[in-house]
Write a protein that holds these residues in place. Structure first.
Motif, PDB file in Angstrom:
ATOM      1  N   ALA A  19       4.645   3.881   4.704  1.00 36.19           N
ATOM      2  CA  ALA A  19       4.143   4.759   3.644  1.00 36.19           C
ATOM      3  C   ALA A  19       5.135   4.753   2.488  1.00 36.19           C
ATOM      4  O   ALA A  19       6.344   4.668   2.684  1.00 36.19           O
ATOM      5  CB  ALA A  19       3.959   6.181   4.169  1.00 36.19           C
ATOM      6  N   ARG A  20       4.610   4.820   1.273  1.00 36.27           N
ATOM      7  CA  ARG A  20       5.470   4.887   0.093  1.00 36.27           C
ATOM      8  C   ARG A  20       5.763   6.342  -0.256  1.00 36.27           C
ATOM      9  O   ARG A  20       4.985   7.243   0.044  1.00 36.27           O
ATOM     10  CB  ARG A  20       4.800   4.179  -1.085  1.00 36.27           C
ATOM     11  CG  ARG A  20       4.695   2.672  -0.894  1.00 36.27           C
ATOM     12  CD  ARG A  20       4.196   1.971  -2.148  1.00 36.27           C
ATOM     13  NE  ARG A  20       4.385   0.529  -2.025  1.00 36.27           N
ATOM     14  CZ  ARG A  20       3.449  -0.324  -1.635  1.00 36.27           C
ATOM     15  NH1 ARG A  20       2.244   0.122  -1.302  1.00 36.27           N
ATOM     16  NH2 ARG A  20       3.714  -1.619  -1.545  1.00 36.27           N
ATOM     17  N   LYS A  21       6.884   6.538  -0.906  1.00 36.29           N
ATOM     18  CA  LYS A  21       7.270   7.900  -1.294  1.00 36.29           C
ATOM     19  C   LYS A  21       6.259   8.459  -2.305  1.00 36.29           C
ATOM     20  O   LYS A  21       5.798   7.735  -3.192  1.00 36.29           O
ATOM     21  CB  LYS A  21       8.659   7.894  -1.934  1.00 36.29           C
ATOM     22  CG  LYS A  21       9.786   7.564  -0.977  1.00 36.29           C
ATOM     23  CD  LYS A  21      11.124   7.591  -1.701  1.00 36.29           C
ATOM     24  CE  LYS A  21      12.271   7.282  -0.752  1.00 36.29           C
ATOM     25  NZ  LYS A  21      13.599   7.291  -1.448  1.00 36.29           N
ATOM     26  N   PRO A  22       5.926   9.748  -2.208  1.00 32.42           N
ATOM     27  CA  PRO A  22       5.021  10.350  -3.192  1.00 32.42           C
ATOM     28  C   PRO A  22       5.729  10.509  -4.534  1.00 32.42           C
ATOM     29  O   PRO A  22       6.961  10.404  -4.634  1.00 32.42           O
ATOM     30  CB  PRO A  22       4.699  11.719  -2.576  1.00 32.42           C
ATOM     31  CG  PRO A  22       5.856  12.021  -1.687  1.00 32.42           C
ATOM     32  CD  PRO A  22       6.334  10.703  -1.164  1.00 32.42           C
ATOM     33  N   ASP A  45       6.453  13.013  -6.408  1.00 33.37           N
ATOM     34  CA  ASP A  45       7.469  14.058  -6.596  1.00 33.37           C
ATOM     35  C   ASP A  45       8.826  13.678  -5.983  1.00 33.37           C
ATOM     36  O   ASP A  45       9.823  14.350  -6.224  1.00 33.37           O
ATOM     37  CB  ASP A  45       6.996  15.400  -6.032  1.00 33.37           C
ATOM     38  CG  ASP A  45       6.698  15.343  -4.545  1.00 33.37           C
ATOM     39  OD1 ASP A  45       6.925  14.298  -3.914  1.00 33.37           O
ATOM     40  OD2 ASP A  45       6.231  16.372  -4.003  1.00 33.37           O
ATOM     41  N   GLN A  46       8.862  12.577  -5.229  1.00 36.01           N
ATOM     42  CA  GLN A  46      10.138  12.113  -4.668  1.00 36.01           C
ATOM     43  C   GLN A  46      10.758  10.965  -5.450  1.00 36.01           C
ATOM     44  O   GLN A  46      11.901  10.593  -5.207  1.00 36.01           O
ATOM     45  CB  GLN A  46       9.939  11.680  -3.210  1.00 36.01           C
ATOM     46  CG  GLN A  46       9.666  12.816  -2.250  1.00 36.01           C
ATOM     47  CD  GLN A  46       9.615  12.359  -0.800  1.00 36.01           C
ATOM     48  OE1 GLN A  46      10.173  11.321  -0.436  1.00 36.01           O
ATOM     49  NE2 GLN A  46       8.932  13.122   0.035  1.00 36.01           N
ATOM     50  N   ILE A  47      10.005  10.422  -6.416  1.00 30.16           N
ATOM     51  CA  ILE A  47      10.557   9.303  -7.182  1.00 30.16           C
ATOM     52  C   ILE A  47      10.611   9.587  -8.683  1.00 30.16           C
ATOM     53  O   ILE A  47      11.199   8.800  -9.428  1.00 30.16           O
ATOM     54  CB  ILE A  47       9.739   8.013  -6.930  1.00 30.16           C
ATOM     55  CG1 ILE A  47       8.304   8.155  -7.442  1.00 30.16           C
ATOM     56  CG2 ILE A  47       9.747   7.629  -5.461  1.00 30.16           C
ATOM     57  CD1 ILE A  47       7.505   6.851  -7.422  1.00 30.16           C
ATOM     58  N   ASN A  86      -0.627  -0.809  -5.495  1.00 32.78           N
ATOM     59  CA  ASN A  86      -0.375  -0.044  -4.264  1.00 32.78           C
ATOM     60  C   ASN A  86      -0.872  -0.794  -3.032  1.00 32.78           C
ATOM     61  O   ASN A  86      -0.462  -0.485  -1.903  1.00 32.78           O
ATOM     62  CB  ASN A  86      -1.040   1.322  -4.356  1.00 32.78           C
ATOM     63  CG  ASN A  86      -0.531   2.279  -3.293  1.00 32.78           C
ATOM     64  OD1 ASN A  86       0.670   2.305  -2.982  1.00 32.78           O
ATOM     65  ND2 ASN A  86      -1.430   3.067  -2.711  1.00 32.78           N
TER      66      ASN A  86
END
Length: 289
Positions: free
Chosen positions: A278-281, A283-285, A98
């Protein structure tokens, strides 16, 4: 008079054929995407034309090797961790990756040769279609060759930004503050160019099919990025548009290899900055079924 009539009939016939062809083309374009729009797609890489025929057709069937190799199967050795250690290791690995960022400001400080060897060996552990391992990693350290690479890429990238990519793509890149000037191609101590082998060659000289070669090499690139991050090095993933053929010739690579990715590798420079993205959380991937 008869001759004049014959010529007139021929002209009329040609005119009717042209009209029908034009009408047919118009109908087909209305059914799907407009032809002009399809030709204007900015992300169609000319490198895709830099290929040899990889499909086995009847005309050249004798040129292709039929695999009859037998491989012994051995017991699998596996290390199983307690659940707490699994959780700890997975969390630490996520936190390490990350922190990975695309860095365009790279120091000219030299990198240990053994580290580059190890990260490429790690990339070479990637799975591949029928275990064909269709990748070639070209490591460039020579300053003159690096500069030649930069000249080729900047020449093509200027055309890409001004013509090929289109306004939408260029607009999307503004937040990254990137353009066709690629100083890191000179300053980075190492450039790694990853080529996919669209087919291989057997010992007898016949062509060997490389199944899913692009997917296989892409997986290897992902592992390479993780290995570089683990070693404390930085890079930026680049896919030089329309540069593949010229770079292949410069680096004396065979025609069955096509450039997929170029990675400048090194330590970040002291003045290095990165966009605050920002990276997607989760629950979005991720979707759980």
């Amino acid at each position: 008079m008869f001759l004049l009539t014959s010529v007139l009939v021929a002209v009329v016939c040609l005119l009717m054929v042209w009209i029908f062809k034009s009408a047919d083309g118009g109908i087909q374009r209305r059914k799907g995407e407009p032809r002009a729009r399809a030709e204007a797609r900015p992300w169609v890489d000319e490198d895709l034309k830099d290929s040899t025929e990889v499909h086995q057709v009847e005309e050249d069937a004798d040129e292709w090797q039929v695999s009859e190799e037998e491989v012994e199967h051995v017991p699998f050795s596996h290390t199983r961790y307690p659940e707490k250690e699994m959780l700890k290791r997975s969390q630490e690995f996520y936190e390490l990756l990350n922190k990975r960022r695309s860095v365009r400001f790279i120091s000219n400080e030299q990198v240990p040769v053994e580290v580059i060897d190890n990260v490429i060996k790690a990339a070479g552990t990637a799975p591949s279609g029928a275990h064909t391992e269709p990748w070639t990693f070209v490591v460039v350290k020579d300053p003159d060759v690096k500069h030649n690479i930069r000249e080729i890429i900047e020449e093509e990238e200027e055309i890409n930004y001004l013509k090929r990519m289109g306004p939408q793509w260029v607009s999307d890149l503004k937040k990254l503050r990137t353009n066709w000037i690629k100083e890191y191609l000179d300053t980075a101590p190492v450039l790694i160019l990853i080529f996919k082998q669209v087919h291989g060659f057997a010992a007898n000289g016949k062509k060997k099919t490389h199944y899913y070669n692009e997917i296989s090499v892409s997986i290897a690139c992902g592992i390479l990025l993780a290995a570089l991050q683990n070693a404390g090095l930085v890079t930026v993933t680049t896919t030089p548009l329309n540069c593949g053929p010229r770079l292949r010739v410069l680096l004396n690579r065979p025609a069955n290899e096509k450039l997929l990715v170029l990675l400048p590798v090194g330590y970040p420079s002291k003045e290095a900055t990165v966009p605050d993205l920002a990276r997607k959380p989760l629950d979005q991937i991720m979707v759980t079924v």
